[in-house]
Design a protein around this motif. Structure first.
Motif, short mmCIF file in Angstrom:
data_model
loop_
_atom_site.label_atom_id
_atom_site.label_comp_id
_atom_site.label_asym_id
_atom_site.label_seq_id
_atom_site.Cartn_x
_atom_site.Cartn_y
_atom_site.Cartn_z
N ILE A 44 0.85 -1.20 0.00
CA ILE A 44 0.00 0.00 0.00
C ILE A 44 0.88 1.25 0.00
CG2 ILE A 44 -1.65 1.35 1.39
CD1 ILE A 44 -3.02 -0.99 0.14
N VAL A 45 1.91 1.25 0.84
CA VAL A 45 2.82 2.39 0.91
C VAL A 45 3.51 2.58 -0.44
CG1 VAL A 45 4.89 3.29 2.02
CG2 VAL A 45 3.13 2.18 3.40
N MET A 46 3.96 1.49 -1.04
CA MET A 46 4.62 1.57 -2.34
C MET A 46 3.66 2.11 -3.40
SD MET A 46 6.31 -1.43 -4.68
CE MET A 46 4.77 -1.87 -5.49
N LEU A 47 2.43 1.63 -3.40
CA LEU A 47 1.44 2.10 -4.38
C LEU A 47 1.09 3.57 -4.17
CD1 LEU A 47 -0.86 -1.04 -4.56
CD2 LEU A 47 0.64 -0.18 -6.37
N VAL A 48 1.05 4.02 -2.93
CA VAL A 48 0.81 5.45 -2.66
C VAL A 48 1.93 6.29 -3.26
CG1 VAL A 48 0.75 7.20 -0.83
CG2 VAL A 48 -0.66 5.15 -0.64
N LEU A 49 3.16 5.87 -3.05
CA LEU A 49 4.29 6.61 -3.61
C LEU A 49 4.27 6.57 -5.13
CD1 LEU A 49 7.08 5.60 -1.10
CD2 LEU A 49 6.04 7.85 -1.39
N MET A 50 3.95 5.43 -5.71
CA MET A 50 3.87 5.33 -7.16
C MET A 50 2.75 6.21 -7.71
SD MET A 50 4.57 1.30 -7.97
CE MET A 50 4.33 1.48 -9.73
N ALA A 51 1.60 6.22 -7.04
CA ALA A 51 0.48 7.04 -7.51
C ALA A 51 0.80 8.52 -7.39
CB ALA A 51 -0.78 6.71 -6.72
N THR A 52 1.67 8.88 -6.45
CA THR A 52 2.03 10.28 -6.25
C THR A 52 3.10 10.74 -7.23
OG1 THR A 52 1.51 10.08 -3.90
CG2 THR A 52 2.86 11.96 -4.56
N PHE A 53 4.11 9.92 -7.45
CA PHE A 53 5.28 10.35 -8.20
C PHE A 53 5.48 9.63 -9.54
CE2 PHE A 53 6.42 11.03 -3.68
CZ PHE A 53 6.46 12.41 -3.71
N TYR A 54 4.50 8.84 -9.96
CA TYR A 54 4.66 8.08 -11.18
C TYR A 54 3.34 8.12 -11.95
CZ TYR A 54 6.49 4.28 -14.13
OH TYR A 54 6.94 3.53 -15.19
N ASN A 55 3.30 7.48 -13.07
CA ASN A 55 2.14 7.45 -13.94
C ASN A 55 1.00 6.66 -13.27
OD1 ASN A 55 0.28 6.62 -15.96
ND2 ASN A 55 1.83 6.98 -17.52
N ARG A 56 -0.17 7.28 -13.20
CA ARG A 56 -1.31 6.65 -12.54
C ARG A 56 -1.76 5.37 -13.23
NH1 ARG A 56 -7.06 8.93 -13.31
NH2 ARG A 56 -6.43 8.07 -15.29
#
Length: 174
Positions: A44-56
């Motif tokens: 979940i933490v990794m996905l939050v960071l990805m959703a914030t700083f990477y392509n949705r």
């Protein structure tokens, strides 16, 4: 073809997936004893960071794949995390459109998503009769420790993973 996108990003996702399982087996009893339960939600933490700083959209693909693999490997019920992981990505994307992407706000969004995940899973298990734990006991013995340790994980990986995602975006990793 970007090597980081094709090889490194899936390896990071696999490593976090494995770390989540190993940490729950090895460290939960030693940190809190028998009364407290630590549920790692490192994905979940990794996905939050990805959703914030990477392509949705890429992050949503990772969320669906990790959700179904998580359900198959860790739970006996298919569909819980398959639905929750993409929901987390969607909510994070919506939050971050109105919030700044600093460590404090991203951390609050990560904590919110951990709480949401835990409450949804708890509610589902109460609904199907998989647990008889009352909500106050759930909060006392499971939720607070889960929040604290997932927040600690967030603080450890925030800067290195954010920098990795920035480099991935800068090199055309979409």
């Amino acid at each position: 073809m970007n090597m980081r996108k094709v090889v490194v990003m899936p390896l990071i996702a696999i490593a976090v997936f494995i770390l989540e399982g190993v940490s729950s087996m090895l460290f939960s009893q030693s940190f809190f004893g028998e009364q407290r339960v630590f549920i790692p939600h490192f994905l979940i933490v990794m996905l939050v960071l990805m959703a914030t700083f990477y392509n949705r959209n890429v992050t949503l693909i990772y969320a669906f794949i990790l959700g179904i693999v998580f359900d198959i490997y860790y739970t006996g019920i298919l569909g819980i995390y398959f639905a929750i992981f993409p929901l987390v990505v969607y909510l994070t994307d919506k939050f971050m459109k109105v919030l700044q992407s600093n460590i404090m706000l991203v951390g609050l969004v990560a904590v919110f998503n951990v709480i949401l995940t835990e409450c949804l899973v708890y509610g589902f298990y109460v609904l199907i009769g998989g647990t008889d734990m009352v909500f106050a006991t759930f909060v006392d013995q499971r939720l607070w420790t889960t929040i604290l340790l997932n927040l600690a994980f967030f603080l450890v990986i925030y800067f290195p993973f954010r920098n990795f995602l920035f480099k991935l975006e800068r090199n055309g990793g979409r």
